[in-house]
Design a protein around this motif. Structure first.
Motif, PDB file in Angstrom:
ATOM      1  N   ILE A  96      -5.402  45.518  20.076  1.00  0.00           N
ATOM      2  CA  ILE A  96      -4.241  45.410  20.963  1.00  0.00           C
ATOM      3  C   ILE A  96      -3.510  46.747  21.034  1.00  0.00           C
ATOM      4  O   ILE A  96      -3.053  47.172  22.102  1.00  0.00           O
ATOM      5  CB  ILE A  96      -3.288  44.297  20.478  1.00  0.00           C
ATOM      6  CG1 ILE A  96      -3.956  42.932  20.593  1.00  0.00           C
ATOM      7  CG2 ILE A  96      -1.982  44.314  21.287  1.00  0.00           C
ATOM      8  CD1 ILE A  96      -3.166  41.804  19.981  1.00  0.00           C
ATOM      9  N   ALA A  97      -3.431  47.442  19.892  1.00  0.00           N
ATOM     10  CA  ALA A  97      -2.741  48.732  19.849  1.00  0.00           C
ATOM     11  C   ALA A  97      -3.438  49.762  20.736  1.00  0.00           C
ATOM     12  O   ALA A  97      -2.778  50.472  21.510  1.00  0.00           O
ATOM     13  CB  ALA A  97      -2.656  49.234  18.417  1.00  0.00           C
ATOM     14  N   ILE A  98      -4.769  49.853  20.652  1.00  0.00           N
ATOM     15  CA  ILE A  98      -5.473  50.842  21.472  1.00  0.00           C
ATOM     16  C   ILE A  98      -5.375  50.470  22.940  1.00  0.00           C
ATOM     17  O   ILE A  98      -5.287  51.357  23.814  1.00  0.00           O
ATOM     18  CB  ILE A  98      -6.956  50.981  21.037  1.00  0.00           C
ATOM     19  CG1 ILE A  98      -7.632  52.142  21.785  1.00  0.00           C
ATOM     20  CG2 ILE A  98      -7.729  49.714  21.267  1.00  0.00           C
ATOM     21  CD1 ILE A  98      -7.062  53.497  21.503  1.00  0.00           C
ATOM     22  N   TRP A 126      -7.991  56.463  13.290  1.00  0.00           N
ATOM     23  CA  TRP A 126      -8.702  55.275  12.801  1.00  0.00           C
ATOM     24  C   TRP A 126      -9.948  55.667  12.004  1.00  0.00           C
ATOM     25  O   TRP A 126     -10.168  55.198  10.887  1.00  0.00           O
ATOM     26  CB  TRP A 126      -9.088  54.407  13.997  1.00  0.00           C
ATOM     27  CG  TRP A 126      -9.902  53.200  13.651  1.00  0.00           C
ATOM     28  CD1 TRP A 126     -11.263  53.119  13.592  1.00  0.00           C
ATOM     29  CD2 TRP A 126      -9.425  51.885  13.314  1.00  0.00           C
ATOM     30  NE1 TRP A 126     -11.669  51.860  13.250  1.00  0.00           N
ATOM     31  CE2 TRP A 126     -10.556  51.078  13.079  1.00  0.00           C
ATOM     32  CE3 TRP A 126      -8.155  51.328  13.209  1.00  0.00           C
ATOM     33  CZ2 TRP A 126     -10.452  49.735  12.722  1.00  0.00           C
ATOM     34  CZ3 TRP A 126      -8.046  49.989  12.865  1.00  0.00           C
ATOM     35  CH2 TRP A 126      -9.186  49.207  12.628  1.00  0.00           C
ATOM     36  N   VAL A 127     -10.763  56.543  12.587  1.00  0.00           N
ATOM     37  CA  VAL A 127     -11.983  56.998  11.920  1.00  0.00           C
ATOM     38  C   VAL A 127     -11.637  57.733  10.627  1.00  0.00           C
ATOM     39  O   VAL A 127     -12.288  57.529   9.587  1.00  0.00           O
ATOM     40  CB  VAL A 127     -12.801  57.911  12.863  1.00  0.00           C
ATOM     41  CG1 VAL A 127     -13.967  58.552  12.119  1.00  0.00           C
ATOM     42  CG2 VAL A 127     -13.311  57.115  14.052  1.00  0.00           C
ATOM     43  N   PHE A 128     -10.625  58.575  10.680  1.00  0.00           N
ATOM     44  CA  PHE A 128     -10.205  59.338   9.501  1.00  0.00           C
ATOM     45  C   PHE A 128      -9.803  58.400   8.356  1.00  0.00           C
ATOM     46  O   PHE A 128     -10.194  58.607   7.201  1.00  0.00           O
ATOM     47  CB  PHE A 128      -9.037  60.255   9.868  1.00  0.00           C
ATOM     48  CG  PHE A 128      -8.495  61.043   8.710  1.00  0.00           C
ATOM     49  CD1 PHE A 128      -9.170  62.154   8.223  1.00  0.00           C
ATOM     50  CD2 PHE A 128      -7.295  60.679   8.102  1.00  0.00           C
ATOM     51  CE1 PHE A 128      -8.676  62.883   7.150  1.00  0.00           C
ATOM     52  CE2 PHE A 128      -6.794  61.397   7.033  1.00  0.00           C
ATOM     53  CZ  PHE A 128      -7.482  62.506   6.557  1.00  0.00           C
ATOM     54  N   GLY A 129      -9.040  57.367   8.665  1.00  0.00           N
ATOM     55  CA  GLY A 129      -8.603  56.429   7.634  1.00  0.00           C
ATOM     56  C   GLY A 129      -9.766  55.741   6.959  1.00  0.00           C
ATOM     57  O   GLY A 129      -9.801  55.604   5.725  1.00  0.00           O
ATOM     58  N   TRP A 176       6.700  48.382  15.811  1.00  0.00           N
ATOM     59  CA  TRP A 176       6.137  49.700  16.131  1.00  0.00           C
ATOM     60  C   TRP A 176       5.290  49.671  17.397  1.00  0.00           C
ATOM     61  O   TRP A 176       5.083  50.702  18.034  1.00  0.00           O
ATOM     62  CB  TRP A 176       5.316  50.241  14.962  1.00  0.00           C
ATOM     63  CG  TRP A 176       4.214  49.339  14.467  1.00  0.00           C
ATOM     64  CD1 TRP A 176       4.278  48.462  13.429  1.00  0.00           C
ATOM     65  CD2 TRP A 176       2.884  49.239  14.991  1.00  0.00           C
ATOM     66  NE1 TRP A 176       3.080  47.809  13.268  1.00  0.00           N
ATOM     67  CE2 TRP A 176       2.206  48.278  14.218  1.00  0.00           C
ATOM     68  CE3 TRP A 176       2.211  49.867  16.040  1.00  0.00           C
ATOM     69  CZ2 TRP A 176       0.875  47.932  14.453  1.00  0.00           C
ATOM     70  CZ3 TRP A 176       0.886  49.520  16.274  1.00  0.00           C
ATOM     71  CH2 TRP A 176       0.244  48.564  15.482  1.00  0.00           C
ATOM     72  N   MET A 177       4.808  48.484  17.768  1.00  0.00           N
ATOM     73  CA  MET A 177       3.982  48.393  18.981  1.00  0.00           C
ATOM     74  C   MET A 177       4.783  48.685  20.242  1.00  0.00           C
ATOM     75  O   MET A 177       4.227  49.141  21.242  1.00  0.00           O
ATOM     76  CB  MET A 177       3.340  47.012  19.085  1.00  0.00           C
ATOM     77  CG  MET A 177       2.028  46.887  18.357  1.00  0.00           C
ATOM     78  SD  MET A 177       1.099  45.446  18.904  1.00  0.00           S
ATOM     79  CE  MET A 177      -0.458  45.749  18.051  1.00  0.00           C
ATOM     80  N   ILE A 231      -0.590  56.119  13.247  1.00  0.00           N
ATOM     81  CA  ILE A 231      -0.739  54.668  13.326  1.00  0.00           C
ATOM     82  C   ILE A 231      -2.209  54.274  13.193  1.00  0.00           C
ATOM     83  O   ILE A 231      -2.550  53.305  12.496  1.00  0.00           O
ATOM     84  CB  ILE A 231      -0.170  54.126  14.649  1.00  0.00           C
ATOM     85  CG1 ILE A 231       1.352  54.268  14.660  1.00  0.00           C
ATOM     86  CG2 ILE A 231      -0.554  52.668  14.846  1.00  0.00           C
ATOM     87  CD1 ILE A 231       2.059  53.442  13.595  1.00  0.00           C
ATOM     88  N   GLY A 232      -3.091  55.027  13.829  1.00  0.00           N
ATOM     89  CA  GLY A 232      -4.522  54.741  13.723  1.00  0.00           C
ATOM     90  C   GLY A 232      -5.007  54.829  12.286  1.00  0.00           C
ATOM     91  O   GLY A 232      -5.749  53.961  11.813  1.00  0.00           O
TER      92      GLY A 232
END
Length: 228
Positions: free
Chosen positions: A26-28, A48-51, A112-113, A127-128
């Motif tokens: 939903i965020a993306i 996202w990938v980094f996390g 935050w959304m 956030i990601g």
């Protein structure tokens, strides 16, 4: 079955669990429907990938990736971890059920959304990373995958390959829309709106199914390893 096949067999369900995370999807979607989507979309996907990579790498290093490998036949540690993770997933599933929305109740979103439509790239990146690396459900899933890789007696190159498979599958629902937007732009809006509505409507069901299956799988493997 080879160690690599066994590791991948454990990694794939957890990667799919990460990919089927309604809140990040939903965020993306919200980010890609904003006026700064061209910059914030890739930033969110990168975060996202980094996390995922950071958490998985830390677990691999702590457990002893490439140097110290736990043997299931000689140590109960991996089974105990799987049992503990099974309990964590069961508790997360119970929490999702407890907080399920009442019938016909409007979908609610975290505070935050509401900031995503005006977010700057750095905020989207942060956030990601937080959603993939710190979110309790995804953190448990990533630890589960990294433990499977670290305890499978793999060659370092096989460990890296397994980690890449986990991150690639776990990121497809986030990176995929971000990359697609770069090619088709606002023509994706109708699809994104439908995806957002679907995730909002079926958030609880998706989370319950994923967490319950992972709880049963880890509890079974943990108990079986400890008494076997």
């Amino acid at each position: 079955m080879t160690s690599l096949a066994t590791a991948l067999g454990d990694v794939l369900p957890t990667a799919l669990g990460v990919a089927l995370s309604p809140l990040p999807i939903i965020a993306i979607v919200l980010i890609l429907m904003s006026t700064k989507a061209g910059r914030t979309g890739p930033a969110f996907a990168l975060g996202w990938v980094f996390g995922l990579i950071v958490v998985a790498t830390v677990v691999l290093v702590v457990v002893g990736s490439g140097d110290v490998v736990f043997d299931d036949s000689a140590s109960s540690f991996p089974s105990a971890i799987k049992l503990a993770l099974g309990v964590v997933f069961a508790l997360l599933a119970a929490n999702v059920w407890r907080k399920r929305p009442h019938a016909n109740a409007p979908a609610t979103q975290p505070g935050w959304m509401t900031k995503l439509d005006t977010a700057k790239p750095l905020f989207a990146l942060s956030i990601g990373a937080l959603l993939s690396g710190v979110n309790p459900k995804n953190l448990a899933l990533t630890v589960t995958a990294a433990m499977a890789i670290a305890t499978a007696a793999l060659h370092p190159t096989q460990e890296v390959a397994s980690l890449i498979v986990f991150v690639a599958i776990g990121s497809i629902s986030i990176v995929g829309p971000a990359v697609a937007y770069l090619f088709v732009g606002e023509r994706m809006t109708p699809v994104l709106q439908k995806l957002k509505r679907f995730m909002e409507q079926h958030n609880t069901a998706i989370m319950l199914v994923v967490l319950s299956l992972l709880a049963l799988s880890n509890l079974g493997k943990g108990i079986g390893g400890l008494i076997g």
